[in-house]
Design an enzyme around this catalytic site. Structure first.
Site, PDB file in Angstrom:
ATOM      1  NE  ARG A  56      -0.239   1.652  -0.049  1.00 36.19           N
ATOM      2  CZ  ARG A  56      -0.797   2.052  -1.187  1.00 36.19           C
ATOM      3  NH1 ARG A  56      -2.104   2.285  -1.271  1.00 36.19           N
ATOM      4  NH2 ARG A  56      -0.097   2.251  -2.272  1.00 36.19           N
ATOM      5  N   GLY A  57       0.884   5.042   0.446  1.00 36.21           N
ATOM      6  CA  GLY A  57       0.756   5.812  -0.794  1.00 36.21           C
ATOM      7  C   GLY A  57       1.214   7.230  -0.489  1.00 36.21           C
ATOM      8  CB  ALA A  58       3.726   9.380  -2.180  1.00 39.34           C
ATOM      9  NE  ARG A  90       6.387   3.741   4.307  1.00 38.96           N
ATOM     10  CZ  ARG A  90       5.760   3.193   3.248  1.00 38.96           C
ATOM     11  NH1 ARG A  90       4.507   3.514   2.991  1.00 38.96           N
ATOM     12  NH2 ARG A  90       6.384   2.340   2.463  1.00 38.96           N
ATOM     13  CD  GLN A 191       2.129  -2.250  -1.611  1.00 41.37           C
ATOM     14  OE1 GLN A 191       2.514  -3.312  -2.107  1.00 41.37           O
ATOM     15  NE2 GLN A 191       2.918  -1.526  -0.829  1.00 41.37           N
ATOM     16  CG  ASP A 232       6.610   6.375  -3.150  1.00 38.40           C
ATOM     17  OD1 ASP A 232       6.409   5.553  -4.066  1.00 38.40           O
ATOM     18  OD2 ASP A 232       5.912   6.446  -2.122  1.00 38.40           O
ATOM     19  CE  LYS A 243       5.639  -0.178  -2.707  1.00 44.97           C
ATOM     20  NZ  LYS A 243       6.352  -0.175  -1.387  1.00 44.97           N
TER      21      LYS A 243
HETATM   22  O1  MRU Z   1       4.813   1.390   0.296  1.00 44.76           O
HETATM   23  P1  MRU Z   1       3.651   2.130  -0.288  1.00 44.76           P
HETATM   24  O2  MRU Z   1       2.442   1.265  -0.500  1.00 44.76           O
HETATM   25  O3  MRU Z   1       3.346   3.403   0.452  1.00 44.76           O
HETATM   26  O4  MRU Z   1       4.168   2.547  -1.746  1.00 44.76           O
HETATM   27  C1  MRU Z   1       3.290   3.242  -2.598  1.00 44.76           C
HETATM   28  C2  MRU Z   1       3.839   3.504  -3.944  1.00 44.76           C
HETATM   29  O5  MRU Z   1       4.968   3.183  -4.253  1.00 44.76           O
HETATM   30  C3  MRU Z   1       2.973   4.293  -4.877  1.00 44.76           C
HETATM   31  O6  MRU Z   1       3.205   3.914  -6.211  1.00 44.76           O
HETATM   32  C4  MRU Z   1       3.289   5.791  -4.722  1.00 44.76           C
HETATM   33  O7  MRU Z   1       3.298   6.155  -3.379  1.00 44.76           O
HETATM   34  C5  MRU Z   1       2.331   6.642  -5.464  1.00 44.76           C
HETATM   35  S1  MRU Z   1       0.711   6.601  -4.730  1.00 44.76           S
HETATM   36  C6  MRU Z   1      -0.245   7.706  -5.583  1.00 44.76           C
END
Ligand code: MRU
Length: 341
Positions: A56-58, A90, A191, A232, A243
């Site tokens: 996870r994470g963009a 997603r 997270q 994201d 988030k």
């Molecule tokens: O649902 P997630 O854990 O994928 O959400 C992640 C976030 O919102 C992060 O802040 C975002 O993706 C930036 S990660 C460098």
């Protein structure tokens, strides 16, 4: 505790690893209790890992998806189908669509499996380089000895390594600009509590976990000079999806005179989306809110609403840091100057 902080010592985690014919992912659902790896040998396995938040994470999901296309190519599977199923994994993080569009254009240009493998490698390497550059740019905005707050996980786990907002924090600590980090828990998936604290403790960075609901109270103390978050999707006017809970931090920061920084690579910028209103916000299973660590905590029969991102308006953002430069007080014109050039 590691007392000699440098950018290099703060860059040890690689959660997305290509091993020639399979993709190895550090399973983020199990951290910090267990460090287990998942080996994805086909596109289905990568798609499930993205949907279920094993990765996870963009930026990390974009990179994983690129490798998912490589797996399809190596197995002689239909690439259109692979692209479509990964794209649907997603909805909010545009890095996923960006990486798949990049692979798609290589496919359209006649790339074979080996060429697609090289493209995925370049996507992964460019992300790491962008993070190091953003780290330096963002850290330069912070006065020496500052306290900062972050939300969610934007570190090595969420990227190819080093991190976006957490990259700025790593660089800021190394340069003596950041003396104390506060990380919000980031309910419901935690997270911040599970992943960001794991990264910060591992790197010996002075960090304190706070309940999400403690943020405004913390800001009244003057201990926080910047809120530093990832993104994201950043729309053409600078509105930023991140988030859930990010928006309320931005409101609280403005009220208390605390600065607000968004750190994201250009792969997170979506100039085709005019404003935050047009961003698709992922709704996840209400069950994520009704239990903690798999144990039901809410009365049976209760309902829940679980949007996992929100949009912070550009007017609440002091700086967007990308590898192409810093955009202060973002607006359509200032975004265009960097991203339509
Ligand atoms: O649902 P997630 O854990 O994928 O959400 C992640 C976030 O919102 C992060 O802040 C975002 O993706 C930036 S990660 C460098």
């Amino acid at each position: 505790m590691n007392l000699t902080h440098t950018s290099a010592t703060h860059d040890t985690i690689r959660a997305v690893q290509w091993h020639g014919d399979y993709l190895r992912l550090l399973d983020q659902r199990l951290l910090p209790a267990e460090e287990q790896w998942i080996d994805c040998r086909d596109t289905d396995a990568v798609t499930h890992a993205i949907k279920d938040l094993a990765v996870r994470g963009a930026p990390a999901i974009g990179i994983a998806a690129a490798w998912g296309v490589v797996l399809a190519a190596k197995r002689g599977q239909p690439l259109d189908h692979a692209l479509a199923q990964l794209r649907a994994a997603r909805p909010t993080a545009v890095n996923l669509m960006w990486a798949l569009d990049r692979m798609k254009s290589r496919i359209a240009a006649g790339a074979d499996a080996a060429a697609l493998e090289r493209e995925a490698q370049v996507i992964q390497e460019e992300d790491l380089a962008a993070n190091h550059h953003m780290g330096e740019l963002g850290a330069a905005l912070i006065a020496p000895g500052s306290g900062v707050m972050t939300h969610c996980n934007t570190g090595s786990l969420a990227t190819s390594g080093y991190g976006t907002a957490l990259g700025v924090i790593r660089a800021g600590v190394a340069a003596g600009r950041i003396a104390q980090v506060y990380a919000g828990e980031t309910r419901p998936w935690q997270q911040g509590a599970r992943l960001t604290m794991w990264e910060l403790v591992r790197d010996g960075i002075p960090a304190k976990l706070i309940a999400d609901s403690a943020a405004s109270h913390l800001m009244t103390s003057g201990a926080v000079k910047w809120v530093i978050v990832g993104a994201d999707r950043i729309a053409a006017n600078g509105d930023t999806a991140n988030k859930i809970g990010t928006y309320q931090l931005a409101i609280a920061a403005r009220y208390h005179g605390v600065k607000f920084m968004v750190v994201a690579p250009s792969s997170t910028v979506d100039m085709a989306t005019a404003s935050g209103e047009d961003i698709d916000i992922e709704l996840r299973d209400p069950a994520e809110l009704l239990s903690v660590a798999g144990r039901r905590t809410v009365v049976e029969g209760a309902e829940a609403w679980n949007p996992v991102f929100d949009v912070t308006p550009a007017s609440l953002i002091d700086a967007i840091v990308t590898e192409r430069g810093v955009i202060e007080q973002p607006s359509v014109e200032r975004m265009r100057a960097v991203f339509d050039a």
